[in-house]
Design a protein around this motif. Structure first.
Motif, short mmCIF file in Angstrom:
data_model
loop_
_atom_site.label_atom_id
_atom_site.label_comp_id
_atom_site.label_asym_id
_atom_site.label_seq_id
_atom_site.Cartn_x
_atom_site.Cartn_y
_atom_site.Cartn_z
N ASP A 89 2.82 0.94 -3.70
CA ASP A 89 3.95 1.60 -3.02
C ASP A 89 3.53 2.87 -2.29
O ASP A 89 4.35 3.50 -1.61
CB ASP A 89 5.06 1.93 -4.04
CG ASP A 89 4.58 2.82 -5.17
OD1 ASP A 89 3.37 2.75 -5.51
OD2 ASP A 89 5.38 3.59 -5.71
N LYS A 90 2.25 3.25 -2.42
CA LYS A 90 1.77 4.49 -1.78
C LYS A 90 0.95 4.20 -0.52
O LYS A 90 0.32 5.10 0.03
CB LYS A 90 0.91 5.30 -2.75
CG LYS A 90 1.62 5.72 -4.02
CD LYS A 90 2.71 6.73 -3.73
CE LYS A 90 3.34 7.22 -5.03
NZ LYS A 90 4.55 8.02 -4.76
N ALA A 91 0.96 2.96 -0.03
CA ALA A 91 0.08 2.57 1.08
C ALA A 91 0.28 3.45 2.32
O ALA A 91 -0.68 3.77 3.02
CB ALA A 91 0.31 1.10 1.44
N GLN A 92 1.52 3.82 2.60
CA GLN A 92 1.80 4.61 3.81
C GLN A 92 1.84 6.11 3.56
O GLN A 92 2.06 6.90 4.48
CB GLN A 92 3.13 4.15 4.45
CG GLN A 92 3.14 2.69 4.88
CD GLN A 92 1.96 2.31 5.78
OE1 GLN A 92 1.51 3.12 6.60
NE2 GLN A 92 1.45 1.09 5.63
N ALA A 93 1.62 6.52 2.32
CA ALA A 93 1.62 7.95 2.00
C ALA A 93 0.32 8.59 2.49
O ALA A 93 -0.66 7.90 2.79
CB ALA A 93 1.76 8.15 0.49
N PHE A 94 0.33 9.91 2.57
CA PHE A 94 -0.87 10.66 2.92
C PHE A 94 -1.41 11.34 1.66
O PHE A 94 -0.64 11.62 0.73
CB PHE A 94 -0.57 11.69 4.01
CG PHE A 94 -0.38 11.05 5.37
CD1 PHE A 94 -1.45 10.96 6.27
CD2 PHE A 94 0.84 10.49 5.72
CE1 PHE A 94 -1.29 10.35 7.50
CE2 PHE A 94 1.00 9.87 6.95
CZ PHE A 94 -0.06 9.79 7.84
N PRO A 95 -2.72 11.60 1.61
CA PRO A 95 -3.30 12.17 0.39
C PRO A 95 -2.56 13.39 -0.15
O PRO A 95 -2.42 13.54 -1.36
CB PRO A 95 -4.73 12.51 0.82
CG PRO A 95 -5.05 11.45 1.83
CD PRO A 95 -3.77 11.25 2.60
N ALA A 96 -2.09 14.25 0.76
CA ALA A 96 -1.42 15.48 0.31
C ALA A 96 -0.13 15.20 -0.46
O ALA A 96 0.37 16.05 -1.20
CB ALA A 96 -1.12 16.39 1.50
N GLN A 97 0.42 13.99 -0.29
CA GLN A 97 1.67 13.62 -0.98
C GLN A 97 1.42 13.03 -2.36
O GLN A 97 2.37 12.67 -3.05
CB GLN A 97 2.44 12.61 -0.12
CG GLN A 97 2.83 13.15 1.26
CD GLN A 97 3.33 12.05 2.19
OE1 GLN A 97 2.68 11.03 2.40
NE2 GLN A 97 4.51 12.25 2.75
N LEU A 98 0.16 12.93 -2.75
CA LEU A 98 -0.19 12.26 -4.01
C LEU A 98 -0.66 13.27 -5.05
O LEU A 98 -1.16 14.35 -4.72
CB LEU A 98 -1.32 11.25 -3.78
CG LEU A 98 -1.08 10.17 -2.71
CD1 LEU A 98 -2.34 9.34 -2.53
CD2 LEU A 98 0.09 9.28 -3.09
N SER A 99 -0.54 12.90 -6.32
CA SER A 99 -1.12 13.71 -7.40
C SER A 99 -2.64 13.54 -7.40
O SER A 99 -3.18 12.62 -6.79
CB SER A 99 -0.56 13.25 -8.75
OG SER A 99 -1.11 11.99 -9.09
N GLY A 100 -3.31 14.42 -8.13
CA GLY A 100 -4.77 14.31 -8.22
C GLY A 100 -5.21 12.99 -8.80
O GLY A 100 -6.16 12.36 -8.33
N GLY A 101 -4.50 12.53 -9.82
CA GLY A 101 -4.86 11.24 -10.44
C GLY A 101 -4.68 10.08 -9.49
O GLY A 101 -5.50 9.14 -9.45
#
Length: 248
Positions: free
Chosen positions: A135-147
């Motif tokens: 579900d994160k395919a279109q997200a950008f790295p800054a929108q994700l947690s470190g894990g």
């Protein structure tokens, strides 16, 4: 005993100097296909330098490394071809912040392996599903947690179909509650038969997942054994002292 042709990496007399500082002082080891090797030791023991020499991110000042029978140290123009078969996961993710997760994963397969974009994307989605992040395919790295970012970094390496995966302290930059989700992915890879060399401070992971543990001290491998050998029957006083500090 595994056959000789099971050897994927052979390290012979590996030496590394930075100026007058001798970081590796003649490291010898053999890594076989399907093995999970965890490298432990105090900071400054030479663990990360050893790992970075395996794919020539650092160029050794002595000795040789044979990867599937070919010298990494003397690879010349063939180095990039060898590196494509070694996945590398760093402490600091190293994702492209201006690209989506999907584009981060498909960039190398499309450019380096000349994969069709649709095929690369389809495979990337399958890999994302494996780590629970489709579900994160279109997200950008800054929108994700470190894990999540570290799991994406693992998927990006896997997308190149490497023969071996190198992990340089992959959980040390993470908040404690995120460490487990990354180690779970690595454990799954190990169960699937991926050859892995992991520099880590995670002793629980080392005990549970490693076939062999290398304890490095002062630029050499001081002990090399099964988790049981290393944790339950340490031979050297130095390893006993180290374990006394890290096992609480």
């Amino acid at each position: 005993m595994p056959e000789q042709n099971d050897v994927i990496l052979k390290v012979q007399g590996l030496q590394m100097r930075f100026g007058k500082l001798e970081v590796l002082k003649g490291v010898d080891t053999v890594i076989r296909r399907g093995e999970v090797i965890v490298v432990i030791g105090a900071s400054g023991a030479g663990k990360s330098t050893f790992l970075r020499c395996l794919n020539r991110l650092e160029t050794p000042t002595g000795g040789d490394i044979l990867f599937e029978g070919e010298s990494v140290v003397h690879a010349g123009r063939n180095l990039n071809h060898l590196r494509q078969r070694m996945g590398m996961v760093f402490q600091q993710f190293n994702l492209f912040n201006n690209l989506s997760v999907l584009d981060n994963i498909t960039l190398a397969p499309i450019i380096v392996k000349k994969m069709e974009k649709a095929a690369a994307q389809q495979e990337a989605m399958q890999l994302l599903a494996r780590v629970g992040l489709q579900d994160k395919a279109q997200a950008f790295p800054a929108q994700l947690s470190g894990g999540q970012r570290q799991r994406i970094a693992i998927v990006r390496a896997l997308a190149m179909h490497p023969d071996v995966m190198l992990f340089d302290e992959p959980t040390s930059a993470l908040d404690p509650e995120m460490v487990g989700e990354v180690l779970d992915v690595m454990q799954q890879l190990a169960a699937d038969g991926m050859t892995m060399v992991v520099v880590s401070h995670e002793m629980g992971f080392a005990r549970k997942v490693a076939n062999r543990i290398l304890f490095m001290e002062n630029g050499v491998i001081l002990e090399d054994g099964s988790p049981e050998d290393i944790f339950d029957h340490p031979a050297s006083d130095r390893l006993k002292e180290f374990l006394g500090k890290v096992l609480h």
